[in-house]
Design a protein around this motif. Structure first.
Motif, short mmCIF file in Angstrom:
data_model
loop_
_atom_site.label_atom_id
_atom_site.label_comp_id
_atom_site.label_asym_id
_atom_site.label_seq_id
_atom_site.Cartn_x
_atom_site.Cartn_y
_atom_site.Cartn_z
N THR A 1 0.84 -1.20 0.00
CA THR A 1 0.00 0.00 0.00
C THR A 1 0.87 1.25 0.00
O THR A 1 0.57 2.23 -0.70
CB THR A 1 -0.94 -0.02 1.22
OG1 THR A 1 -1.77 -1.17 1.13
CG2 THR A 1 -1.81 1.22 1.26
N GLN B 1 -7.70 0.53 -0.32
CA GLN B 1 -7.94 -0.74 0.38
C GLN B 1 -9.14 -0.61 1.32
O GLN B 1 -9.89 -1.54 1.51
CB GLN B 1 -6.69 -1.10 1.18
CG GLN B 1 -6.62 -2.54 1.60
CD GLN B 1 -5.27 -2.89 2.18
OE1 GLN B 1 -4.42 -2.04 2.41
NE2 GLN B 1 -5.05 -4.16 2.42
N ASP C 1 -5.83 -1.66 -4.93
CA ASP C 1 -5.33 -2.25 -3.69
C ASP C 1 -6.32 -3.30 -3.21
O ASP C 1 -7.34 -2.98 -2.62
CB ASP C 1 -5.13 -1.15 -2.64
CG ASP C 1 -4.13 -1.58 -1.57
OD1 ASP C 1 -3.83 -2.78 -1.50
OD2 ASP C 1 -3.67 -0.70 -0.82
MG LIG Z 1 -2.20 -2.70 2.14
#
Ligand SMILES: [Mg+2]
Ligand SMILES: Nc1ncnc2c1ncn2[C@@H]1O[C@H](COP(=O)(O)OP(=O)(O)OP(=O)(O)O)[C@@H](O)[C@H]1O
Lengths: 262, 364
Positions: free
Chosen positions: B47, B86, B162
């Protein structure tokens, strides 16, 4: 056994509410008293409300209070919202802890000290005391309450939504206007209502910062009560209670309808 | 800019958070129209890498180039890159439609075009019946699809995803994978995908990078990473694999065939395998073999064969996964095709063998 416990709980609750609200209820009831004696019930009459309308000083004071509350709550909301955004969204900046402490300090500072220090400031600046000095003082007091309410809300919302807005092409200003502020709006309104009512019922700070011709309603009521409690004071107090209650109801209804609409 | 520049070049980038090095001297290129997948355990910096490309974190060291130009000074809203977060990061005060339209409105796209694009995205993500709902009235998988639709709608040059499909059921996930590949073919966008699902990465990506503790452990075409893992760690991370301990019998330079003896087949003839790294005589190495390349026969002790006992059998439709305990205690996994596997019983002595072409020597 369970019954006994239930009875006990209910009586505690009722006793608590009686303790809190009985004086207010009495005040409201006696505002409709026909008798001039505050403690003797002489039958129902709206005469004190009518007398109130003739009391120019009282009516003026009420309007001053409303205007002060309206304007100071606007300032408090604008400043408090800015402070909340800085604290909840800007991450760490130099002096953040100090800033946070200073924004929150008026919450716990004795009003007398705040009033006195503001008075000293206005005297030092040679500012003529009156409407605007009360507005400034109330804005200072109200902004920290607004900041607490708005910050609470912003911190409950995922930080990355502003990032998402920028990722999708919104400039930082657009992200603020189209995402952060709309999300914070319910809390901003709640903050305004809070600042408004706090200003409306403030006595201490207003006493320090008012000048000739800008006596607020609590100050007027207090000075009259010192000369003896007349039922007229009960009447004006009832009006104030009704006003604040109506304000809170409108706010609650607006929230409920917003919920229902979605 | 020259046509040979990759779309994005990440050049020796490093990012620290206090004492944690989230991304450590990492370099990679993503080509025009490429589908790039990033695999790695939780917390390895995937990330963080994406956030640096999108502009939400500034690298401590190194550069990120778009079309050959450093984009350090370009703020996120001016980068032709979109990210699907995410955490989804949907706008809670807007309904599904308005969420998807948000990015298009920022571009000042004509209203009719916005409506058409939003409809297209809703159809793609099967969200049409929910278009007027707000995020808090959606399930997790539905929210994930809104986030995907919102990021896709702008048709950026590079889309950072993500873990875009983690919350979807298998059928919907496969359909969405298919749709993404269609879109990519149609629009020529580049994708960078983070996923914990290796099959997803294998199915969709041209190239895969396996990340570990902020660094790239291995990077290459999807098939190659699967067939030829570079290290024991990468081998273990991607897919199921057997790592047989072995000892090199003589020195060999990189790329040269070397005789080695498997610890679990001490009396068998040494096998000859090629290693990418130079080997010394007596060096311990691992021989990696995928379960599907491990042949399983009953009893019959052949020449080059690892003997063991079946400890567990799991029928998987067309194949049977057998776990076989070898003398050293290592439990190997082998796939026996349906017919052969069904007659096996637990505790039976079996013999495992593999083709040296399907085995890989890992020195580290
Ligand atoms: Mg992540
Ligand atoms: N803002 C931050 N402050 C401090 N540490 C951070 C921050 N963001 C990430 N980290 C740390 O950096 C490392 C990498 O985090 P990152 O979010 O990139 O992991 P990830 O590979 O995406 O993991 P996952 O698969 O769980 O999403 C972690 O150790 C994390 O704790």
């Amino acid at each position: 056994m369970t019954r006994g416990r239930g009875f006990f709980r209910w009586s505690v609750l009722v006793a608590g509410f009686v303790f809190l609200y009985a004086p207010i209820a009495l005040l409201v009831i006696y505002s409709f008293n026909a008798s001039r004696l505050v403690t003797v019930w002489g039958g129902f009459s709206p005469r004190w409300y009518i007398a109130l309308l003739d009391d120019r000083q009282m009516v003026d004071a009420a309007f001053i209070s409303l205007r002060v509350a309206f304007v100071s709550a606007l300032f408090a909301t604008a400043l408090g919202t800015c402070a909340a955004i800085a604290l909840a969204r800007l991450g760490s900046f130099r002096g953040r802890a100090l800033f946070a402490a200073m924004v929150m300090a008026p919450l716990v500072m004795p009003e007398v000290i705040m009033g006195l220090s503001l008075l000293l400031l206005f005297v030092a600046l040679d500012a003529p005391r009156g409407f605007w000095t009360i507005v400034l003082a109330h804005a200072t007091m109200g902004m920290c309450f607004v900041a607490v309410v708005v910050r609470e809300r912003l911190e409950g919302v995922d930080r990355s939504i502003e990032e998402a807005a920028m990722d999708l092409g919104a400039s930082p200003a657009q992200a603020l206007l189209r995402v952060t502020l709309p999300i914070a709006m319910p809390s901003i309104l709640a903050g305004y209502v809070l600042a408004f009512t706090l200003s409306l019922d403030d006595f201490v700070i207003a006493s320090f910062t008012s000048g000739p011709g800008s006596t607020t309603l609590p100050m007027r009521v207090y000075s009259q009560a010192r000369l003896g409690v007349s039922p007229e004071i009960n009447a004006i107090s009832t009006v104030m209670i009704g006003f604040v209650a109506a304000l809170l109801c409108v706010h609650a209804l607006a929230r409920a309808s917003r919920r229902a609409r979605d | 800019m020259s046509s040979s520049d990759p779309l994005i070049r990440v050049d020796s980038v490093r990012k620290r958070f206090g004492g944690v090095t989230a991304v450590d001297d990492l370099s990679l290129d993503i080509g025009h129209g490429e589908f790039f997948a990033l695999l790695g355990p939780s917390g390895c910096g995937k990330t963080t890498l994406m956030r640096m490309i999108a502009g939400f974190e500034t690298p401590d060291e190194g550069r990120i180039l778009l079309d050959g130009e450093d984009i350090a000074a370009t703020p996120p809203h001016r980068r032709p890159v979109n990210m699907m977060f995410q955490s989804y990061a949907l706008f809670p005060h807007m309904n599904v439609e308005r969420n998807i339209a948000f990015g298009l409105e920022r571009e000042r796209m004509p209203r009719a075009d916005i409506a058409a694009r939003v409809d297209e995205m809703l159809r793609l993500t099967q969200l049409e019946p929910l278009r007027r709902r707000r995020p808090d009235q959606l399930s997790g998988g539905q929210r994930q699809r809104v986030a995907l639709a919102r990021a896709l709608a702008k048709r950026p040059r590079l889309l950072l995803l993500d873990e875009p499909l983690a919350a979807l059921d298998r059928k919907l996930r496969e359909e969405t994978q298919f749709e993404l590949m269609e879109i990519r073919r149609g629009l020529g966008m580049s994708f960078m995908l983070v996923t914990h699902d290796q099959n997803e990465a294998m199915a969709m990506a041209d190239r895969i990078a396996v990340m570990r503790e902020g660094r790239i452990e291995q990077m290459g075409p999807a098939r190659e990473v699967y067939r030829m893992p570079a290290t024991r760690w990468a081998a273990g991370f991607i897919g199921e694999i057997n790592l047989f301990e072995a000892i090199a019998l003589r020195d060999a330079s990189a790329g040269q065939a070397c005789d080695m003896r498997l610890r679990d087949a001490p009396e068998a003839a040494p096998i000859s395998l090629t290693c990418d790294a130079p080997l010394r005589a007596g060096q311990e190495v691992a021989v990696a073999v995928r379960p599907e390349n491990l042949a399983l026969r009953r009893g019959a002790p052949g020449a080059a064969c690892l003997r063991g006992d079946v400890v567990e059998l799991a029928f998987r439709g067309d194949t049977t996964l057998a776990r076989v305990r070898l003398p050293s205690g290592f439990v190997a996994r082998a796939n026996a095709p349906g017919a052969g596997g069904e007659s096996l019983t637990r505790g039976e002595a079996v013999c495992l063998s593999f083709d040296v072409a399907a085995a890989r020597v890992l020195a580290s």
